[in-house]
Design a protein around this motif. Structure first.
Motif, PDB file in Angstrom:
ATOM      1  N   MET A   1       0.821  -1.201   0.000  1.00 29.17           N
ATOM      2  CA  MET A   1       0.000   0.000   0.000  1.00 29.17           C
ATOM      3  C   MET A   1       0.858   1.255   0.000  1.00 29.17           C
ATOM      4  SD  MET A   1      -2.994  -1.015   2.739  1.00 29.17           S
ATOM      5  CE  MET A   1      -1.846  -1.773   3.885  1.00 29.17           C
ATOM      6  N   MET A   2       0.245   2.343  -0.420  1.00 23.93           N
ATOM      7  CA  MET A   2       0.822   3.668  -0.241  1.00 23.93           C
ATOM      8  C   MET A   2      -0.322   4.620   0.077  1.00 23.93           C
ATOM      9  SD  MET A   2       1.911   4.811  -4.128  1.00 23.93           S
ATOM     10  CE  MET A   2       0.800   4.678  -5.534  1.00 23.93           C
ATOM     11  N   ALA A   3      -0.031   5.650   0.860  1.00 24.88           N
ATOM     12  CA  ALA A   3      -1.077   6.557   1.329  1.00 24.88           C
ATOM     13  C   ALA A   3      -0.609   7.996   1.223  1.00 24.88           C
ATOM     14  CB  ALA A   3      -1.459   6.232   2.777  1.00 24.88           C
ATOM     15  N   VAL A   4      -1.551   8.887   0.888  1.00 22.61           N
ATOM     16  CA  VAL A   4      -1.252  10.319   0.797  1.00 22.61           C
ATOM     17  C   VAL A   4      -2.409  11.098   1.412  1.00 22.61           C
ATOM     18  CG1 VAL A   4       0.153  10.080  -1.294  1.00 22.61           C
ATOM     19  CG2 VAL A   4      -2.288  10.558  -1.495  1.00 22.61           C
ATOM     20  N   PRO A   5      -2.123  12.277   1.992  1.00 23.89           N
ATOM     21  CA  PRO A   5      -3.211  13.142   2.459  1.00 23.89           C
ATOM     22  C   PRO A   5      -4.047  13.627   1.279  1.00 23.89           C
ATOM     23  CG  PRO A   5      -1.075  13.820   3.374  1.00 23.89           C
ATOM     24  CD  PRO A   5      -0.793  12.843   2.268  1.00 23.89           C
ATOM     25  N   TYR A   6      -5.344  13.820   1.558  1.00 23.85           N
ATOM     26  CA  TYR A   6      -6.233  14.315   0.500  1.00 23.85           C
ATOM     27  C   TYR A   6      -7.223  15.304   1.113  1.00 23.85           C
ATOM     28  CZ  TYR A   6      -9.566  14.429  -3.368  1.00 23.85           C
ATOM     29  OH  TYR A   6     -10.383  14.835  -4.387  1.00 23.85           O
TER      30      TYR A   6
END
Length: 224
Positions: A179-184
């Motif tokens: 997985m990878m995650a970024v603020p949105y």
């Protein structure tokens, strides 16, 4: 049948041509190519190919390995339509505002980033076990995040979430979920994932962060 090959190859003139020739000789059609990373004499490319029905997937690896110095990092089936302008089309759809941004992103981001699924989370008040309402949107193939404690929330910035992190459920680790995650926007996080690898690279993470920043602006969401 379509497959996604991730190749690690010497970054020198003619090497991609040699790979294309080897695949063509084996009766394989290249339908898409994304350059993920270049540096220190090495390139990492994602290549989507069409394999004839009478050929085994292993024949792709055999063909590529005839080119000296080329390594196959991963090989997996690829499902879904291909579009060379997929990112621009998604931004255009967000700008038109015909559909909610979360619906457009959950439908399109997996295809844009060669992933299996996406979830959009409310990361306010974390870390704590997630309630059902904390999952703002999810694509059909996404695993359930309900009741999980996610120690990386709230997100301070883009983050890779490899399959060996201790917070992952045992079943997720067995499935090698990367997985990878970024603020949105304010209080939100976008998580992209795929089972069985390949692991996301930092270049993919930075591309997702850049793209979601543009998407947030186009959709006129408040900054995080």
């Amino acid at each position: 049948m379509s497959y996604l090959l991730r190749l690690v190859l010497p970054d020198r003139p003619g090497i991609l041509g040699a790979v294309a020739t080897a695949l063509g000789t084996a009766g394989v059609d290249i339908v898409s190519l994304d350059v993920l990373e270049r540096g220190h004499g090495i390139a990492v490319d994602d290549v989507v190919v069409d394999l004839p029905g009478d050929r085994l997937p292993d024949s792709l690896i055999t063909a590529v390995r005839t080119v000296p110095g080329v390594q196959v990092e991963s090989l997996r089936p690829f499902a879904g339509p291909l579009d060379t302008h997929r990112e621009l089309d998604l931004l255009d759809a967000l700008a038109r505002g015909d559909r909610p941004p979360t619906a457009l992103l959950t439908e399109s981001l997996p295809r844009v980033f060669h992933s299996g699924w996406v979830v959009i989370l409310d990361d306010s008040g974390q870390p704590a076990p997630l309630a059902d309402g904390a999952v703002l949107a999810a694509s059909e193939a996404a695993p359930s995040f309900a009741s999980l404690t996610l120690p990386w929330l709230p997100l301070a910035g883009p983050r890779l979430l490899p399959s060996d992190e201790p917070w992952l459920p045992e079943r997720w680790q067995e499935m090698a979920i990367e997985m990878m995650a970024v603020p949105y926007g304010a209080g939100r996080a976008i998580v992209l994932g795929r089972s069985g690898g390949p692991a996301y690279r930092r270049s993919e993470l930075l591309r997702l962060a850049h793209f979601t920043g543009i998407a947030r602006t186009v959709a006129q969401l408040p900054p995080g």
